[in-house]
Design an enzyme around this catalytic site. Structure first.
Site, PDB file in Angstrom:
ATOM      1  N   SER A 141     -33.448  19.957 -33.014  1.00  0.00           N
ATOM      2  CA  SER A 141     -34.457  20.002 -32.083  1.00  0.00           C
ATOM      3  C   SER A 141     -33.799  20.345 -30.718  1.00  0.00           C
ATOM      4  CB  SER A 141     -35.307  18.930 -32.079  1.00  0.00           C
ATOM      5  OG  SER A 141     -36.395  18.820 -31.299  1.00  0.00           O
ATOM      6  N   TYR A 155     -35.745   9.974 -31.935  1.00  0.00           N
ATOM      7  CA  TYR A 155     -35.790  10.932 -32.731  1.00  0.00           C
ATOM      8  C   TYR A 155     -34.635  11.842 -32.068  1.00  0.00           C
ATOM      9  CZ  TYR A 155     -37.458  15.719 -33.749  1.00  0.00           C
ATOM     10  OH  TYR A 155     -37.990  16.972 -34.119  1.00  0.00           O
TER      11      TYR A 155
HETATM   12  P1  NAP Z   1     -44.030  18.791 -40.764  1.00  0.00           P
HETATM   13  O1  NAP Z   1     -45.019  19.933 -40.414  1.00  0.00           O
HETATM   14  O2  NAP Z   1     -44.514  17.543 -40.336  1.00  0.00           O
HETATM   15  O3  NAP Z   1     -43.689  19.040 -42.162  1.00  0.00           O
HETATM   16  C1  NAP Z   1     -42.566  18.116 -42.620  1.00  0.00           C
HETATM   17  C2  NAP Z   1     -41.882  18.415 -43.910  1.00  0.00           C
HETATM   18  O4  NAP Z   1     -40.914  17.552 -44.256  1.00  0.00           O
HETATM   19  C3  NAP Z   1     -42.891  18.318 -45.135  1.00  0.00           C
HETATM   20  O5  NAP Z   1     -42.647  19.399 -46.000  1.00  0.00           O
HETATM   21  C4  NAP Z   1     -42.511  16.891 -45.728  1.00  0.00           C
HETATM   22  O6  NAP Z   1     -42.906  16.831 -47.146  1.00  0.00           O
HETATM   23  C5  NAP Z   1     -41.149  17.034 -45.456  1.00  0.00           C
HETATM   24  N1  NAP Z   1     -40.287  15.731 -45.221  1.00  0.00           N
HETATM   25  C6  NAP Z   1     -40.987  14.540 -44.403  1.00  0.00           C
HETATM   26  N2  NAP Z   1     -39.984  13.527 -44.760  1.00  0.00           N
HETATM   27  C7  NAP Z   1     -39.197  13.802 -45.723  1.00  0.00           C
HETATM   28  C8  NAP Z   1     -38.364  12.761 -46.604  1.00  0.00           C
HETATM   29  N3  NAP Z   1     -38.176  11.831 -46.406  1.00  0.00           N
HETATM   30  N4  NAP Z   1     -37.788  13.648 -47.621  1.00  0.00           N
HETATM   31  C9  NAP Z   1     -38.158  15.016 -47.907  1.00  0.00           C
HETATM   32  N5  NAP Z   1     -38.992  15.806 -47.448  1.00  0.00           N
HETATM   33  C10 NAP Z   1     -39.786  15.108 -46.106  1.00  0.00           C
HETATM   34  O7  NAP Z   1     -42.592  19.045 -39.715  1.00  0.00           O
HETATM   35  P2  NAP Z   1     -42.016  20.432 -38.845  1.00  0.00           P
HETATM   36  O8  NAP Z   1     -42.733  20.313 -37.595  1.00  0.00           O
HETATM   37  O9  NAP Z   1     -42.267  21.724 -39.823  1.00  0.00           O
HETATM   38  O10 NAP Z   1     -40.544  19.841 -38.789  1.00  0.00           O
HETATM   39  C11 NAP Z   1     -39.468  20.366 -39.778  1.00  0.00           C
HETATM   40  C12 NAP Z   1     -38.184  20.202 -38.771  1.00  0.00           C
HETATM   41  O11 NAP Z   1     -38.142  20.759 -37.729  1.00  0.00           O
HETATM   42  C13 NAP Z   1     -37.942  18.720 -38.687  1.00  0.00           C
HETATM   43  O12 NAP Z   1     -36.611  18.453 -38.832  1.00  0.00           O
HETATM   44  C14 NAP Z   1     -38.433  18.799 -37.316  1.00  0.00           C
HETATM   45  O13 NAP Z   1     -37.750  17.580 -36.462  1.00  0.00           O
HETATM   46  C15 NAP Z   1     -37.750  19.742 -36.680  1.00  0.00           C
HETATM   47  N6  NAP Z   1     -38.666  20.298 -35.428  1.00  0.00           N
HETATM   48  C16 NAP Z   1     -39.950  20.361 -35.518  1.00  0.00           C
HETATM   49  C17 NAP Z   1     -40.522  20.865 -34.237  1.00  0.00           C
HETATM   50  C18 NAP Z   1     -42.010  20.690 -33.852  1.00  0.00           C
HETATM   51  O14 NAP Z   1     -42.528  20.903 -32.796  1.00  0.00           O
HETATM   52  N7  NAP Z   1     -42.629  20.849 -35.142  1.00  0.00           N
HETATM   53  C19 NAP Z   1     -39.511  20.971 -33.012  1.00  0.00           C
HETATM   54  C20 NAP Z   1     -38.103  20.806 -33.193  1.00  0.00           C
HETATM   55  C21 NAP Z   1     -37.802  20.467 -34.400  1.00  0.00           C
HETATM   56  P3  NAP Z   1     -44.440  16.283 -47.325  1.00  0.00           P
HETATM   57  O15 NAP Z   1     -45.237  17.835 -47.267  1.00  0.00           O
HETATM   58  O16 NAP Z   1     -44.466  16.301 -48.758  1.00  0.00           O
HETATM   59  O17 NAP Z   1     -44.889  15.216 -46.514  1.00  0.00           O
END
Ligand code: NAP
Length: 246
Positions: A141, A155
């Site tokens: 991130s 985080y």
């Molecule tokens: P999201 O929409 O909240 O989706 C999270 C995903 O991770 C879901 O598929 C969830 O599964 C799964 N998950 C959560 N906890 C888990 C666990 N303990 N074991 C296995 N799977 C798990 O998140 P996102 O925004 O796509 O984020 C994805 C990645 O990008 C993360 O690493 C996050 O830190 C990073 N990121 C996101 C952003 C942002 O602005 N969105 C920015 C920078 C980095 P379920 O569907 O079953 O709950």
């Protein structure tokens, strides 16, 4: 050449789901990990299969060693030797200052984002070393370098650790023919913001982003797909920032 077999953790929603769809279009067969939302996982798996790829969806908490082993075992049994890993599963816990954070939330974020990433990397390192090839992409991130004061410094710390382990593991595994890189997204339009208690966050922060908008999951997926591809065959140990200039 045989098709790549790639494990994507957190493939049911957001960036992970977009990555699965993109990798299917690029010719990967996929093991899609998720923790709770089986309906969303099956929907993504259907989209992957519609693109002509094989896909197995596996409920697996990345913070749980036995679950991680079962995810990789299932991938290998159903699809063949695993050649790729996208360490995407991640959580933030509620937004707020560290002084107000609950210990159980801090522990869960460390367990999922850092221990989970390490457990998946360790299994991939073992399998890929035996294979003599492979590529890992860790989803970090922009928070790793911004620090995220007032929002989630814990985080941000796990993501800085992700960058460090990416650099170290790339050096460790390079001689075995395995590449390790990270993608560091900025604010991206996913459920994550609603989950942390602020659904309007991406739109509200847009003025602070040089490109004046949040990223779309498909834009992050494109960077992940490139790092897994043979076009990135000499790229390892790098953190590719995909954050609209932030
Ligand atoms: P999201 O929409 O909240 O989706 C999270 C995903 O991770 C879901 O598929 C969830 O599964 C799964 N998950 C959560 N906890 C888990 C666990 N303990 N074991 C296995 N799977 C798990 O998140 P996102 O925004 O796509 O984020 C994805 C990645 O990008 C993360 O690493 C996050 O830190 C990073 N990121 C996101 C952003 C942002 O602005 N969105 C920015 C920078 C980095 P379920 O569907 O079953 O709950």
């Amino acid at each position: 050449m045989s098709r790549p077999v790639t494990v994507v953790t957190g493939g049911s929603r957001g960036i992970g789901a977009a990555t699965c769809v993109r990798l299917a279009a690029d010719g990967h067969d996929l093991a899609l990990g998720y923790v709770s939302d089986s309906a969303a996982a099956e929907q993504v798996a259907d989209a992957v299969r519609a693109a002509g790829a094989r896909c197995v969806a596996v409920r697996a908490d990345t913070a749980d060693e036995a679950d991680v082993e079962r995810l990789f075992d299932t991938a290998a049994a159903e699809l063949g030797p695993v050649t790729g890993l996208v360490n995407n599963a991640g959580v933030t816990g509620p937004l707020g200052r560290l002084a107000d954070a609950r210990t159980e939330d801090l522990r869960r974020v460390l367990d999922v984002n850092l221990l989970g990433c390490l457990l998946c990397c360790r299994r991939a390192a073992r399998d890929m070393t035996a294979l003599g090839t492979g590529a890992i992409v860790n989803v970090s991130s922009a928070a790793a370098t911004l620090g995220s004061p007032g929002d989630y410094v814990h985080y941000a710390a796990t993501k800085a650790a992700t960058d460090a382990l990416t650099v170290g593991l790339a050096k460790e595994l390079g001689p075995a023919g395995i590449r390790v890189n990270a993608v560091a997204p900025g604010i991206t339009d996913t459920d994550m913001h609603a989950t942390m208690g602020d659904p309007g966050r991406p739109a509200r922060l847009a003025p602070e982003i040089p490109l004046r908008r949040p990223g779309q999951p498909s834009e992050i997926a494109a960077a992940v797909a490139w790092l897994l591809s043979t076009d990135a065959s000499y790229t390892t140990g790098t953190v590719l920032r995909v954050a609209g200039g932030r």
